[in-house]
Motif scaffolding. Structure first.
Motif, PDB file in Angstrom:
ATOM      1  N   CYS A  82       0.077  10.248   9.382  1.00 15.84           N
ATOM      2  CA  CYS A  82      -0.145  10.836   8.050  1.00 15.84           C
ATOM      3  C   CYS A  82      -0.409   9.753   7.008  1.00 15.84           C
ATOM      4  N   SER A  83       0.336   8.676   7.079  1.00 17.53           N
ATOM      5  CA  SER A  83       0.134   7.563   6.158  1.00 17.53           C
ATOM      6  C   SER A  83      -1.235   6.933   6.363  1.00 17.53           C
ATOM      7  N   GLY A  84      -1.696   6.909   7.609  1.00 17.37           N
ATOM      8  CA  GLY A  84      -3.037   6.415   7.896  1.00 17.37           C
ATOM      9  C   GLY A  84      -4.093   7.294   7.248  1.00 17.37           C
ATOM     10  N   TRP A  85      -3.859   8.613   7.271  1.00 15.52           N
ATOM     11  CA  TRP A  85      -4.783   9.537   6.609  1.00 15.52           C
ATOM     12  C   TRP A  85      -4.809   9.259   5.107  1.00 15.52           C
ATOM     13  N   VAL A  86      -3.644   9.041   4.516  1.00 16.69           N
ATOM     14  CA  VAL A  86      -3.587   8.749   3.080  1.00 16.69           C
ATOM     15  C   VAL A  86      -4.330   7.455   2.778  1.00 16.69           C
ATOM     16  N   ASN A  87      -4.152   6.433   3.597  1.00 18.76           N
ATOM     17  CA  ASN A  87      -4.896   5.186   3.395  1.00 18.76           C
ATOM     18  C   ASN A  87      -6.399   5.409   3.512  1.00 18.76           C
TER      19      ASN A  87
ATOM     20  N   PRO B 234       2.984   2.691  -1.533  1.00 19.18           N
ATOM     21  CA  PRO B 234       1.604   2.361  -1.918  1.00 19.18           C
ATOM     22  C   PRO B 234       1.481   0.921  -2.402  1.00 19.18           C
ATOM     23  N   THR B 235       0.279   0.391  -2.289  1.00 17.88           N
ATOM     24  CA  THR B 235       0.013  -0.940  -2.820  1.00 17.88           C
ATOM     25  C   THR B 235       0.056  -0.870  -4.338  1.00 17.88           C
ATOM     26  N   PRO B 236       0.266  -1.987  -5.011  1.00 16.14           N
ATOM     27  CA  PRO B 236       0.290  -1.966  -6.479  1.00 16.14           C
ATOM     28  C   PRO B 236      -0.976  -1.374  -7.094  1.00 16.14           C
ATOM     29  N   GLU B 237      -2.147  -1.620  -6.480  1.00 13.99           N
ATOM     30  CA  GLU B 237      -3.395  -1.089  -7.034  1.00 13.99           C
ATOM     31  C   GLU B 237      -3.494   0.435  -6.931  1.00 13.99           C
ATOM     32  N   HIS B 238      -2.739   1.047  -5.998  1.00 12.02           N
ATOM     33  CA  HIS B 238      -2.793   2.498  -5.820  1.00 12.02           C
ATOM     34  C   HIS B 238      -1.566   3.221  -6.356  1.00 12.02           C
ATOM     35  N   ARG B 239      -0.584   2.486  -6.826  1.00 11.28           N
ATOM     36  CA  ARG B 239       0.682   3.082  -7.237  1.00 11.28           C
ATOM     37  C   ARG B 239       0.517   4.188  -8.279  1.00 11.28           C
ATOM     38  N   SER B 240      -0.441   4.045  -9.183  1.00  9.04           N
ATOM     39  CA  SER B 240      -0.616   5.036 -10.251  1.00  9.04           C
ATOM     40  C   SER B 240      -1.104   6.386  -9.724  1.00  9.04           C
TER      41      SER B 240
END
Length: 151
Positions: free
Chosen positions: A34-39, A141-147
């Motif tokens: 699921c996390s792979g799908w989100v990525n 999430p990575t900092p760039e995607h946190r928002s």
């Protein structure tokens, strides 16, 4: 799942208020598949259309319960779009369609009846930990995607 009016969660005192001005994907944050799908969605969602919530968060659990789903067994992602929940194959195909070309071509699979699509989705969902494994902690999430992630 019983049909509910759009934005019915806004009237449910058990569901915390949240920003719902974008389509939202509620996903199993402990599932590597699921996390792979989100990525994948994060990489291909060039317009920043989707927002994300882990099913293990208080908000994610409240949404699962609101829609009559087991809040301890996350065998479907939930796509909330225009206040309506889309589950299983329908939600996944709508997510892909929202990514634009070429991913929107998967919408053609909607010609197959849900009675054929959903059992395949359910088979993968039931075996997702065997297929890809399980995280010891929830997706971060990575900092760039946190928002793009809601608490």
């Amino acid at each position: 799942m019983q049909p509910r009016p759009a934005y019915s969660y806004r009237l449910d005192p058990a569901v915390p208020a949240f920003a719902d001005d974008h389509p939202i994907i509620v996903f199993d944050g402990e599932c590597i598949f699921c996390s792979g799908w989100v990525n994948f969605v994060l990489r291909h969602d060039k317009r920043g259309r989707f927002r994300f919530i882990t099913a293990q968060s208080p908000l994610g659990e409240a949404l699962y319960r609101h829609y009559g789903l087991d809040s301890r067994n996350y065998e479907t992602n939930i796509l909330i779009e225009d206040g309506h929940p889309l589950l299983k194959s329908e939600g996944t195909l709508r997510m892909a369609a929202g990514l634009g070309f070429p991913w929107n071509l998967t919408s053609g699979l909607r010609v197959l009846p849900r009675a054929l699509r959903d059992p395949l989705y359910e088979l993968v969902a039931r075996n997702r930990y065997r297929i890809a494994g399980r995280r010891n902690a929830c997706f971060v999430p990575t900092p760039e995607h946190r928002s793009r992630f809601l608490a």
